[in-house]
Design a protein around this motif. Structure first.
Motif, short mmCIF file in Angstrom:
data_model
loop_
_atom_site.label_atom_id
_atom_site.label_comp_id
_atom_site.label_asym_id
_atom_site.label_seq_id
_atom_site.Cartn_x
_atom_site.Cartn_y
_atom_site.Cartn_z
N LEU A 183 0.80 -1.22 0.00
CA LEU A 183 0.00 0.00 0.00
C LEU A 183 0.83 1.28 0.00
O LEU A 183 0.40 2.30 -0.54
CB LEU A 183 -0.91 0.04 1.23
N PHE A 184 2.01 1.24 0.63
CA PHE A 184 2.79 2.46 0.81
C PHE A 184 3.39 2.94 -0.51
O PHE A 184 3.56 2.15 -1.45
CB PHE A 184 3.92 2.24 1.81
N ALA A 185 3.73 4.22 -0.56
CA ALA A 185 4.50 4.75 -1.68
C ALA A 185 5.97 4.42 -1.46
O ALA A 185 6.48 4.49 -0.34
CB ALA A 185 4.30 6.26 -1.77
N TYR A 186 6.66 4.05 -2.56
CA TYR A 186 8.08 3.66 -2.49
C TYR A 186 8.84 4.35 -3.62
O TYR A 186 8.43 4.22 -4.77
CB TYR A 186 8.23 2.15 -2.62
N PRO A 187 9.94 5.06 -3.32
CA PRO A 187 10.37 5.47 -1.98
C PRO A 187 9.57 6.69 -1.53
O PRO A 187 8.97 7.40 -2.36
CB PRO A 187 11.83 5.84 -2.20
N ALA A 188 9.55 6.91 -0.22
CA ALA A 188 8.85 8.07 0.33
C ALA A 188 9.53 8.50 1.62
O ALA A 188 10.20 7.69 2.29
CB ALA A 188 7.38 7.75 0.58
N ARG A 189 9.36 9.76 2.00
CA ARG A 189 9.88 10.28 3.25
C ARG A 189 8.88 11.26 3.85
O ARG A 189 8.25 12.03 3.12
CB ARG A 189 11.21 11.03 3.05
N THR A 190 8.73 11.22 5.16
CA THR A 190 7.92 12.20 5.86
C THR A 190 8.50 12.40 7.26
O THR A 190 9.05 11.47 7.84
CB THR A 190 6.44 11.78 5.96
N SER A 191 8.39 13.62 7.75
CA SER A 191 8.75 13.89 9.15
C SER A 191 7.52 13.89 10.04
O SER A 191 7.64 14.03 11.26
CB SER A 191 9.48 15.24 9.25
N ASP A 192 6.36 13.70 9.43
CA ASP A 192 5.09 13.64 10.16
C ASP A 192 4.57 12.20 10.11
O ASP A 192 4.11 11.74 9.06
CB ASP A 192 4.07 14.60 9.51
N LEU A 193 4.65 11.49 11.25
CA LEU A 193 4.26 10.08 11.25
C LEU A 193 2.77 9.86 11.03
O LEU A 193 2.34 8.73 10.83
CB LEU A 193 4.69 9.42 12.57
N SER A 194 2.00 10.92 11.06
CA SER A 194 0.56 10.78 10.78
C SER A 194 0.25 10.92 9.30
O SER A 194 -0.91 10.81 8.89
CB SER A 194 -0.24 11.82 11.57
N LYS A 195 1.31 11.13 8.47
CA LYS A 195 1.08 11.38 7.05
C LYS A 195 2.11 10.66 6.19
O LYS A 195 2.84 11.28 5.41
CB LYS A 195 1.10 12.89 6.77
N LEU A 196 2.18 9.34 6.32
CA LEU A 196 3.06 8.58 5.45
C LEU A 196 2.40 8.42 4.08
O LEU A 196 1.27 7.92 3.99
CB LEU A 196 3.36 7.20 6.04
N PRO A 197 3.06 8.82 2.99
CA PRO A 197 2.42 8.73 1.67
C PRO A 197 2.10 7.29 1.27
O PRO A 197 2.90 6.37 1.47
CB PRO A 197 3.48 9.32 0.74
N LEU A 198 0.92 7.11 0.69
CA LEU A 198 0.51 5.83 0.13
C LEU A 198 0.58 5.89 -1.39
O LEU A 198 0.60 6.96 -2.00
CB LEU A 198 -0.91 5.48 0.57
N ALA A 199 0.59 4.71 -2.01
CA ALA A 199 0.72 4.63 -3.46
C ALA A 199 -0.44 5.29 -4.20
O ALA A 199 -0.27 5.76 -5.33
CB ALA A 199 0.84 3.17 -3.88
N ASP A 200 -1.62 5.35 -3.56
CA ASP A 200 -2.79 5.93 -4.23
C ASP A 200 -2.89 7.44 -4.04
O ASP A 200 -3.89 8.04 -4.43
CB ASP A 200 -4.07 5.24 -3.76
N GLY A 201 -1.88 8.06 -3.43
CA GLY A 201 -1.89 9.51 -3.25
C GLY A 201 -2.44 9.98 -1.92
O GLY A 201 -2.32 11.16 -1.59
#
Length: 361
Positions: A183-201
């Motif tokens: 489900l997750f976007a690869y590769p991705a980075r976030t400093s907000d653990l409540s907003k990890l990017p997913l593959a569907d946007g």
């Protein structure tokens, strides 16, 4: 002795010496016994043939195990996650301590020339399993990690010590839709653990498990610089308890989360490995070679391998605990003066648990 059981007052653990996995960890709390760790459904099913060539760490997949190296074993000849997670350990001795006992095991094989020892300590009245791994001698650098797996029948909530960033690898765990789903976007980075990017946007909140249905995913949390204890806390809904995994961020600066929630269709997974969250405290990237080279975790300021000491030893420690307590802590603090772990909860309540506050030094 394939299975060795360890006991202290109110707590027990069982080590599967064929692979060094914690097969069971149980805490007596109140009028019930809680067992937070996961054991794969195929491990105890002798009637089910396993695929040829399946690594032993998957065939015997249980509870927690020590990885050296973590993930791909692409420098020294050996299986994924290394011999420490795939081959036999010998019982060495059991030592009585003031309020419990420490049991020492030794890996039959060596890792980069190092002797590897596992010391498991249980203390009377402490709802924790204290784990220590010693890499004695050896030459070179190796990435290491624990591979703690928590089972959640109906999900749960999570809280973490401060993190700098959440990073997904370059590629998803499952790329072929006929075999599995990520489900997750690869590769991705976030400093907000409540907003990890997913593959569907859209985005996932990492404080909530699971983030979706039928998926296999992986994300690395890099510890923020702080002087406190490193922790992951999991409030399991159906089980009505609180699991705590503790570390020293200086030795294990990353926490890798493995989401195994029915996202693999092939054997032995067969879509039935559900509700499992790996809490993989690590000094590692993905694989031995990548951990020694430039990588995304290292660029965040975290080490991704330990350097062996040919004339000494390197010690890695970690703690797993479980409490008969609902809710998620807002903070976790080790109080050295009183030898307790202080938990402060979102509703303003607190709890003090007996704890060896020097263990993670």
């Amino acid at each position: 002795m394939t299975m060795v059981e360890l006991r202290a007052k109110g707590v027990s653990a069982t080590l599967d010496c064929s692979v060094g996995h914690i097969a069971d960890f149980a805490v007596k709390t109140g009028n019930r016994i809680v067992r937070p760790l996961h054991r794969a459904p195929w491990v105890d099913d002798a009637s089910e043939p396993l695929p040829d060539g399946l690594p032993e760490n998957v065939a015997r997949l249980s509870g927690d195990f020590f990885c050296a190296p973590f993930s791909r074993n692409d420098i020294e000849d050996g299986p994924p996650h290394g011999w420490a997670a795939n081959s036999a350990w010998d019982f060495v001795e059991e030592t009585e301590i003031a309020d419990g006992r420490t049991t020492r095991f030794r890996l039959r094989r060596r890792v980069m020339g190092a002797v590897v020892e596992k010391l498991l300590t249980l203390r009377d009245g402490h709802p924790f399993l204290y784990q220590e791994h010693r890499l004695i001698g050896g030459l070179g650098a190796v990435p290491v990690a624990h591979h703690t797996m928590i089972r959640m029948a109906k999900g749960g909530r999570l809280a973490f010590s401060p993190k700098r960033a959440a990073l997904t690898p370059d590629a998803p765990l499952e790329t072929d839709p006929s075999r599995g789903r990520s489900l997750f976007a690869y590769p991705a980075r976030t400093s907000d653990l409540s907003k990890l990017p997913l593959a569907d946007g859209t985005a996932a909140d990492l404080s909530i498990y699971p983030p979706g249905e039928r998926h296999e995913d992986f994300v690395t949390l890099v510890e923020e610089a702080h002087t406190g204890i490193g922790y992951t806390a999991i409030a399991r809904h159906a089980e009505r308890d609180l699991v705590i995994v503790l570390k020293n961020p200086a030795s294990l600066p990353a926490t890798m989360l493995w989401y195994s929630n029915g996202g693999r269709n092939y054997a032995p997974w067969n879509g039935r490995h559900v509700g499992v969250l790996g809490i993989e405290d690590a000094c590692s990237a993905i694989g031995h070679r990548q951990s020694l080279e430039d990588n995304a975790i290292r660029r965040e300021g975290a080490a991704t391998a330990i350097t062996l000491d040919p004339s000494g030893q390197v010690v890695i420690r970690q703690v797993i605990g479980c409490l008969d307590r609902k809710g998620i802590p807002a903070s976790v603090h080790a109080d050295r003066e009183t030898s307790v772990l202080n938990l402060a909860f979102e509703n303003g309540s607190t709890e003090r648990i007996p704890f060896d506050t020097t263990f993670l030094d």
